[in-house]
Design an enzyme around this catalytic site. Structure first.
Site, PDB file in Angstrom:
ATOM      1  N   TYR A  23       2.208  -9.241  -5.395  1.00 31.63           N
ATOM      2  CA  TYR A  23       2.146  -8.266  -4.170  1.00 31.63           C
ATOM      3  C   TYR A  23       2.170  -9.391  -2.965  1.00 31.63           C
ATOM      4  O   TYR A  23       1.423 -10.330  -2.911  1.00 31.63           O
ATOM      5  CB  TYR A  23       0.690  -7.740  -4.034  1.00 31.63           C
ATOM      6  CG  TYR A  23       0.564  -6.641  -5.180  1.00 31.63           C
ATOM      7  CD1 TYR A  23       1.560  -6.514  -6.153  1.00 31.63           C
ATOM      8  CD2 TYR A  23      -0.328  -5.691  -5.122  1.00 31.63           C
ATOM      9  CE1 TYR A  23       1.478  -5.400  -7.212  1.00 31.63           C
ATOM     10  CE2 TYR A  23      -0.510  -4.406  -6.192  1.00 31.63           C
ATOM     11  CZ  TYR A  23       0.393  -4.399  -7.022  1.00 31.63           C
ATOM     12  OH  TYR A  23       0.294  -3.553  -8.161  1.00 31.63           O
TER      13      TYR A  23
ATOM     14  N   HIS B 258     -12.843   0.751  -0.519  1.00 30.49           N
ATOM     15  CA  HIS B 258     -11.419   0.224  -0.494  1.00 30.49           C
ATOM     16  C   HIS B 258     -11.376  -1.131   0.266  1.00 30.49           C
ATOM     17  O   HIS B 258     -10.151  -1.706   0.264  1.00 30.49           O
ATOM     18  CB  HIS B 258     -10.476   1.336  -0.076  1.00 30.49           C
ATOM     19  CG  HIS B 258      -8.896   1.029  -0.665  1.00 30.49           C
ATOM     20  ND1 HIS B 258      -7.951   0.392   0.396  1.00 30.49           N
ATOM     21  CD2 HIS B 258      -8.337   0.753  -1.620  1.00 30.49           C
ATOM     22  CE1 HIS B 258      -6.832   0.072  -0.112  1.00 30.49           C
ATOM     23  NE2 HIS B 258      -7.177   0.280  -1.453  1.00 30.49           N
TER      24      HIS B 258
ATOM     25  N   ARG C  70     -10.325  -3.727  -7.485  1.00 32.57           N
ATOM     26  CA  ARG C  70      -9.780  -3.942  -8.975  1.00 32.57           C
ATOM     27  C   ARG C  70      -9.713  -5.426  -9.055  1.00 32.57           C
ATOM     28  O   ARG C  70      -9.756  -6.117  -8.048  1.00 32.57           O
ATOM     29  CB  ARG C  70      -8.188  -3.653  -8.635  1.00 32.57           C
ATOM     30  CG  ARG C  70      -7.976  -2.081  -8.277  1.00 32.57           C
ATOM     31  CD  ARG C  70      -6.435  -1.800  -8.581  1.00 32.57           C
ATOM     32  NE  ARG C  70      -6.036  -0.506  -7.779  1.00 32.57           N
ATOM     33  CZ  ARG C  70      -6.221   0.593  -8.500  1.00 32.57           C
ATOM     34  NH1 ARG C  70      -6.555   0.750  -9.839  1.00 32.57           N
ATOM     35  NH2 ARG C  70      -5.918   1.770  -8.058  1.00 32.57           N
TER      36      ARG C  70
ATOM     37  N   HIS D 197       2.400  -5.100   0.178  1.00 35.54           N
ATOM     38  CA  HIS D 197       1.361  -4.713   0.366  1.00 35.54           C
ATOM     39  C   HIS D 197       0.438  -4.978   1.396  1.00 35.54           C
ATOM     40  O   HIS D 197      -0.808  -4.343   1.570  1.00 35.54           O
ATOM     41  CB  HIS D 197       0.570  -5.119  -1.123  1.00 35.54           C
ATOM     42  CG  HIS D 197      -0.533  -4.180  -1.516  1.00 35.54           C
ATOM     43  ND1 HIS D 197      -2.008  -4.697  -1.330  1.00 35.54           N
ATOM     44  CD2 HIS D 197      -0.648  -2.992  -1.883  1.00 35.54           C
ATOM     45  CE1 HIS D 197      -2.664  -3.935  -1.654  1.00 35.54           C
ATOM     46  NE2 HIS D 197      -2.118  -2.699  -2.170  1.00 35.54           N
TER      47      HIS D 197
ATOM     48  N   ARG E 235       6.243   0.877   3.451  1.00 40.98           N
ATOM     49  CA  ARG E 235       6.870   0.544   1.931  1.00 40.98           C
ATOM     50  C   ARG E 235       7.403   1.978   1.290  1.00 40.98           C
ATOM     51  O   ARG E 235       8.536   2.020   0.934  1.00 40.98           O
ATOM     52  CB  ARG E 235       5.902  -0.173   1.305  1.00 40.98           C
ATOM     53  CG  ARG E 235       6.180  -0.343  -0.224  1.00 40.98           C
ATOM     54  CD  ARG E 235       5.009  -0.902  -1.144  1.00 40.98           C
ATOM     55  NE  ARG E 235       4.086   0.126  -1.518  1.00 40.98           N
ATOM     56  CZ  ARG E 235       2.884   0.147  -2.220  1.00 40.98           C
ATOM     57  NH1 ARG E 235       2.626  -1.293  -2.291  1.00 40.98           N
ATOM     58  NH2 ARG E 235       2.356   1.158  -2.500  1.00 40.98           N
TER      59      ARG E 235
END
Length: 737
Positions: free
Chosen positions: A498, A465, A405, A623, A595
């Site tokens: 984050y 990822h 992203r 994160h 989390r």
């Protein structure tokens, strides 16, 4: 205030209820086996528990009012995505006739039913929280006004503003035999208007009006120069005579739908992945509806008609909202520039070693490796600088990176394009299937290809990822590899919101491993690939974690106690969960900072008495992923992109790297200890899966871990500035005073 979350939802059947009772009862003599479903909390329900903790921030009077409003918007947005992704997926399983139970003993339908119950509880709590926050904001002359609170001047102003700026965008759609039921787009707000023709008392018709929020049109219309707002749907509903002159309005009711976002196709059968993803995006627009929200006391006939037309179960899929719908739009108001109602402003500082203006590759070579802590330390002066200088440095020969992203105004992509224009070999592995960012990633991929960048989409069947950049530079001794490996996306926006870690290094072994990784990502060929330090998934990471957990169990002794500490977003993988149970059962201390989703239950007699699960909720979204093993005193620290989830460990390309430098380890130890000792922002999971918020024992413990990390990085930055000024003052040729 001490707050205990509602008890975690029970198990799916009586057998599981009994097993849970036995597992939790200290008087029970039978210890469950590690395959017992009662030992595993449900993925979806624990994620909803996380949202309860987030929503609690909206009720905490220690939190500034606009921040409380922000947390309501966050939970609302989270629940929208929950229905699109998780409930949508479960409904697909039900539709396909799948009856297989999860590791926690639930079928897909049982999960839907339990989730619906919890969501309704959260929605009710959210409405209560909003009422309290709006009352508090009124004391500061900030208000969302109902139409009956407006005077004639305000009504006239809004009517004129609406007519000039919004009215041309509004299109009423009749619902009658001559007009088929209109398409209702995902997450749109809609008015269902019942009209009557003048003089025909029994003749009525229905019309749908879509509220045109977005594309520059705000949900909340501001009145003059005050912080007074009116919802757009209220303005439209009170000015319907503009759209349907001389018609009599019998009723005007608000509703909203949520569509399934699970439209992925099998990419192994795709001839062109880009075309396939574009088709998926089109499919998502028309995907089945999984939830409809309607205003309270909607006419039962209208409600039933909508449910029937949209193919919904009126009892299960329809949610009655006794207040504002689409609260995610409250982000508009939460961003008001009123510092007294917000958290103290936070400005990320430069990393101490990167205050130097010299070439960043010289700094890494001489002072590295460097540990980056976002958002406490600047993303722009570290990661973006790393890429910017790589794009301009004449000695840099190649840049390779993964991109999951990125931001809409990405400096990262601009640097990559500049590098290609400067004649460097640039390869970018773009993950086209990053959920809800597919369209943006397609645009970036096309733009980079047009600039001459070699764009690839990773390995068929696996999402990429990992967060890694490899820069190849022609140093004085030959080609040298420089790396950034992180836990977060290359996204400047989220890097301010984050909490993430990254490492800048020129370690030779990591460089060789990164080269192997990129060769795998660009070809998909796996035979005989070996890694000396990196732990990539799906090939090595899960097996390595299981082996290290088992090693910790075997090395544990009274003289040298074992210790495992994981910090992550989610612990969902059943094999990792079992291994942690086994280690805890054998005496190893297991500290988990998780989390949201967490299957592991701490404090179970004979199973997890040596374990604790802590959740941190603060102004930044946690994160970071850290894996720590005491290892008989030969400690190991790892950071990376992977959570302990089955999908991350088995169906994604992830990268976890060891952290070996003593100074960097000290920083990681400070982070872990600070969060484990947090008395302001920490929640302790109870053995039933509910959470209890910790309470400060004294005023000096009121500061949460995130505030302490801000203070720590600012202190280090000031010390570095002072040291750098001292060095400059001692340089020959300067006038010393």
């Amino acid at each position: 205030m001490t707050t205990t979350a509602a008890p975690f939802s029970g198990n799916a059947n009586a057998a599981n209820d009994e097993a849970t009772a036995n597992a939790s009862d200290t008087s029970a003599t039978t210890v469950p086996t590690l395959d017992d479903p009662s030992l595993f909390l449900n993925r979806e329900l624990t994620w909803l528990e996380f949202n309860k903790r987030v929503l609690h921030e909206a009720t905490d009077t220690r939190v500034p009012l606009l921040e409380r409003l922000k947390f309501i918007a966050i939970v609302s947005s989270n629940l929208d995505e929950f229905f699109m992704k998780r409930i949508g997926g479960l409904k697909q399983q039900v539709g396909a006739g799948m009856s297989r139970r999860t590791v926690d003993g639930r079928t897909a339908q049982e999960q839907i039913d339990e989730c619906n119950q919890v969501v309704r509880e959260i929605e009710a709590q959210k409405l209560t929280a909003l009422v309290d926050v709006l009352e508090g904001l009124r004391e500061h002359d900030i208000a969302i006004l109902n139409y009956d609170e407006l005077d004639q001047a305000d009504e006239a102003y809004l009517r004129d503003y609406y007519y000039q700026n919004i009215f041309p965008l509004v299109t009423p759609q009749a619902i009658d035999p001559a007009h088929p039921f209109p398409f209702i787009s995902n997450l749109s707000l809609n008015l269902l208007v019942q009209l009557r023709y003048p003089g025909k008392t029994s003749k009525t018709t229905l019309t749908r009006i879509k509220i045109p929020v977005g594309a520059g049109i705000p949900r909340f219309l501001k009145i003059h120069n005050k912080n007074h707002f009116v919802r757009l749907e209220d303005v439209i509903s009170h000015n319907l005579d503009m759209l349907m002159p001389e018609m009599e309005v019998m009723s005007c009711e608000l509703f909203r739908v949520t569509r399934n976002a699970n439209t992925e196709r099998n990419e192994e059968h795709a001839d062109d992945l880009l075309i396939m993803i574009e088709s998926e995006l089109r499919d998502r627009r028309f995907a089945p509806i999984v939830r409809m929200q309607v205003q309270a006391h909607m006419d039962s006939v209208h409600r039933g008609m909508l449910a029937a037309e949209l193919h919904l179960d009126e009892e299960i899929d329809v949610y009655e909202v006794n207040g504002m719908q689409a609260m995610r739009d409250l982000f508009e108001l939460a961003s008001l520039d009123l510092p007294e109602l917000r958290d103290p402003p936070h400005q990320a500082v430069d990393h101490p070693e990167l205050k130097d203006s010299r070439n960043i590759f010289h700094i890494i070579r001489e002072r590295g490796p460097l540990l980056l802590q976002h958002p406490y330390e600047s993303f722009g002066t570290s990661v973006e600088r790393f890429l910017r200088e790589a794009s301009q440095d004449p000695k840099v020969r190649a840049i390779k990176m993964t991109l999951y992203r990125t931001s809409s105004d990405s400096q990262v992509v601009r640097s990559l394009i500049r590098a290609a224009q400067n004649g460097k070999q640039v390869t970018v592995v773009v993950e086209l299937k990053a959920r809800f960012d597919e369209a943006a990633n397609i645009r970036w991929a096309n733009r980079m290809e047009e600039a001459g960048i070699h764009v690839t989409y990773g390995v068929v069947g696996l999402k990429t990822h990992s967060k890694i950049i490899l820069v190849v530079r022609n140093d004085y001794g030959g080609l040298k590899r420089y790396l950034h490996i992180g836990t977060g996306n290359y996204h400047a926006g989220t890097a301010r919101l984050y909490s993430d870690l990254g490492i800048l290094t020129n370690d030779d072994n990591l460089g060789r491993d990164a080269t192997e990784l990129f060769n795998y990502l660009t070809t998909g060929y796996t035979p005989q690939r070996s890694y000396e330090k990196l732990l990539p998934s799906p090939k090595m990471l899960k097996q390595a974690l299981l082996a290290k957990i088992d090693r910790e169990r075997k090395l544990h002794s009274e003289e040298n106690p074992g210790l495992i500490q994981f910090k992550m977003n989610a612990l969902e993988d059943a094999d990792i969960t079992r291994a942690l149970y086994e280690a805890s059962r054998d005496g190893v201390q297991v500290d988990l900072i998780v989390r949201d989703t967490c299957r592991f239950r701490p404090g179970l007699p004979g199973v997890s008495e040596n374990a604790k699960v802590v959740g941190i909720v603060g102004r930044f979204l946690e994160h970071t992923r850290i894996y720590y093993f005491h290892n008989g005193g030969d400690e190991e620290y790892f950071i990376g992109s992977a959570d302990a989830m089955k999908r991350n460990l088995e169906s994604r390309v992830e990268v976890v790297t060891p952290v070996e430098d003593p100074k960097l380890r000290e920083n990681l130890r400070f982070l872990l200890d600070t969060q484990l000792q947090d008395q302001r922002s920490a929640w302790d999971m109870q053995s039933d899966g509910s959470y209890l918020q910790r309470q400060p024992e004294s005023d000096d413990m009121i500061i949460g871990s995130q505030a302490l990390l801000i203070a720590n990085t600012e202190k280090r930055a000031k010390q570095a500035t002072k040291h750098l000024r001292g060095k400059r003052a001692k340089r020959p040729g300067r006038n010393l005073r």
